[in-house]
Motif scaffolding. Structure first.
Motif, PDB file in Angstrom:
ATOM      1  N   VAL A  42       0.874  -1.181   0.000  1.00 21.92           N
ATOM      2  CA  VAL A  42       0.000   0.000   0.000  1.00 21.92           C
ATOM      3  C   VAL A  42       0.908   1.227   0.000  1.00 21.92           C
ATOM      4  O   VAL A  42       1.438   1.636   1.027  1.00 21.92           O
ATOM      5  CB  VAL A  42      -0.928  -0.014   1.233  1.00 21.92           C
ATOM      6  N   PRO A  59      -1.076  -0.326   6.876  1.00 25.90           N
ATOM      7  CA  PRO A  59      -2.385  -0.689   6.337  1.00 25.90           C
ATOM      8  C   PRO A  59      -3.129  -1.658   7.251  1.00 25.90           C
ATOM      9  O   PRO A  59      -2.513  -2.508   7.887  1.00 25.90           O
ATOM     10  CB  PRO A  59      -2.047  -1.388   5.008  1.00 25.90           C
ATOM     11  N   GLU A  63      -7.485  -1.427   3.902  1.00 23.98           N
ATOM     12  CA  GLU A  63      -6.400  -0.836   3.117  1.00 23.98           C
ATOM     13  C   GLU A  63      -5.702  -1.916   2.295  1.00 23.98           C
ATOM     14  O   GLU A  63      -5.364  -1.709   1.123  1.00 23.98           O
ATOM     15  CB  GLU A  63      -5.396  -0.140   4.043  1.00 23.98           C
ATOM     16  N   PRO A  69      -4.087   3.604   1.372  1.00 28.29           N
ATOM     17  CA  PRO A  69      -4.038   3.883   2.800  1.00 28.29           C
ATOM     18  C   PRO A  69      -5.303   4.597   3.288  1.00 28.29           C
ATOM     19  O   PRO A  69      -5.952   5.329   2.523  1.00 28.29           O
ATOM     20  CB  PRO A  69      -2.819   4.799   2.947  1.00 28.29           C
ATOM     21  N   GLY A  75      -9.779   5.820   8.321  1.00 30.37           N
ATOM     22  CA  GLY A  75      -9.595   6.657   7.132  1.00 30.37           C
ATOM     23  C   GLY A  75     -10.773   7.566   6.884  1.00 30.37           C
ATOM     24  O   GLY A  75     -10.612   8.730   6.486  1.00 30.37           O
TER      25      GLY A  75
END
Ligand code: URA
Ligand code: URA
Length: 205
Positions: A42, A59, A63, A69, A75
């Motif tokens: 990632v 991650p 992810e 990410p 997130g």
């Protein structure tokens, strides 16, 4: 041994001149054991010319699935925090200390973070951000000081290598503990104000 120099000599990474080339190289990385237990590397997301960068830990499951990410619950919270400060992925770049998911989301080992470091260092050099927000203790300890405590250091600017670092709590910590929301918002306002000083208001397109 971690950090096998025969696979990726340091200067191969240092010589890499674009983020895209770097991501292609990183995709083949086997410098530590994490790649054996994840779906893929990632690398990062956002603007390659960002003045502001966020660095997280590593991650998670979502992810790892999407190859991006900060696309899971933490997130989504980070998106809301960024948006409240007037930022989106046209202004920022987001990456992690380790680019492969640690099994069961355990904290990445020092050797894993160390093995992954050349990718992140070159990524930072190519993007050349003025400000880096360090999300949580893993980012703080790996970028600034292995003994640093997030609770003590958050909210204070740290200048290092010509970059202004702002440590704050990780968004996942906010999901567990509501009382961290206010300090994080204070820290992000400092970042927003400094960004405005340096670059003016971010364009919201
Ligand atoms: N937590 C992190 O530190 N990084 C991600 O990319 C997602 C969750
Ligand atoms: N608080 C955070 O925000 N992140 C950590 O990793 C630990 C404490």
């Amino acid at each position: 041994m971690f950090g096998d120099k025969t696979l990726f000599p340091q200067n191969e990474i240092d010589k890499c001149l674009s983020l895209e080339d770097l991501s292609v190289m990183a995709a083949g990385c086997r410098k530590c054991g994490l790649r054996n237990g994840c779906s893929g590397v990632v690398f990062g997301k956002g603007s390659p010319r960002a003045g502001l960068m966020f660095i997280g830990e590593g991650p998670g499951a979502e992810e790892d699935r999407q190859g991006l990410p900060f696309v899971g619950a933490a997130g989504q919270l980070l998106d809301r925090i960024m948006a409240a400060a007037g930022f989106n992925l046209n202004h920022v770049y987001i990456a992690n200390i380790v680019k492969c998911r640690p099994p069961g989301n355990r904290v990445p080992a020092r050797e894993e973070a160390w093995a992954c470091r050349p990718w992140l260092v070159r990524q930072i050099e190519l993007i050349n951000p003025a400000i880096i927000v360090l999300l949580g203790s893993v980012a703080l300890q790996n970028m600034i000081d292995p003994d640093a405590r997030i609770t003590r250091m958050r909210g204070q600017w740290i200048e290092k290598s010509g970059i202004e670092f702002m440590p704050t709590y990780h968004p996942a910590a906010l999901l567990r503990d509501e009382t961290k929301k206010r300090p994080v918002w204070e820290d992000i306002k400092r970042v927003r104000d400094r960004y405005h000083q340096l670059f003016g208001e971010p364009e919201t397109v």
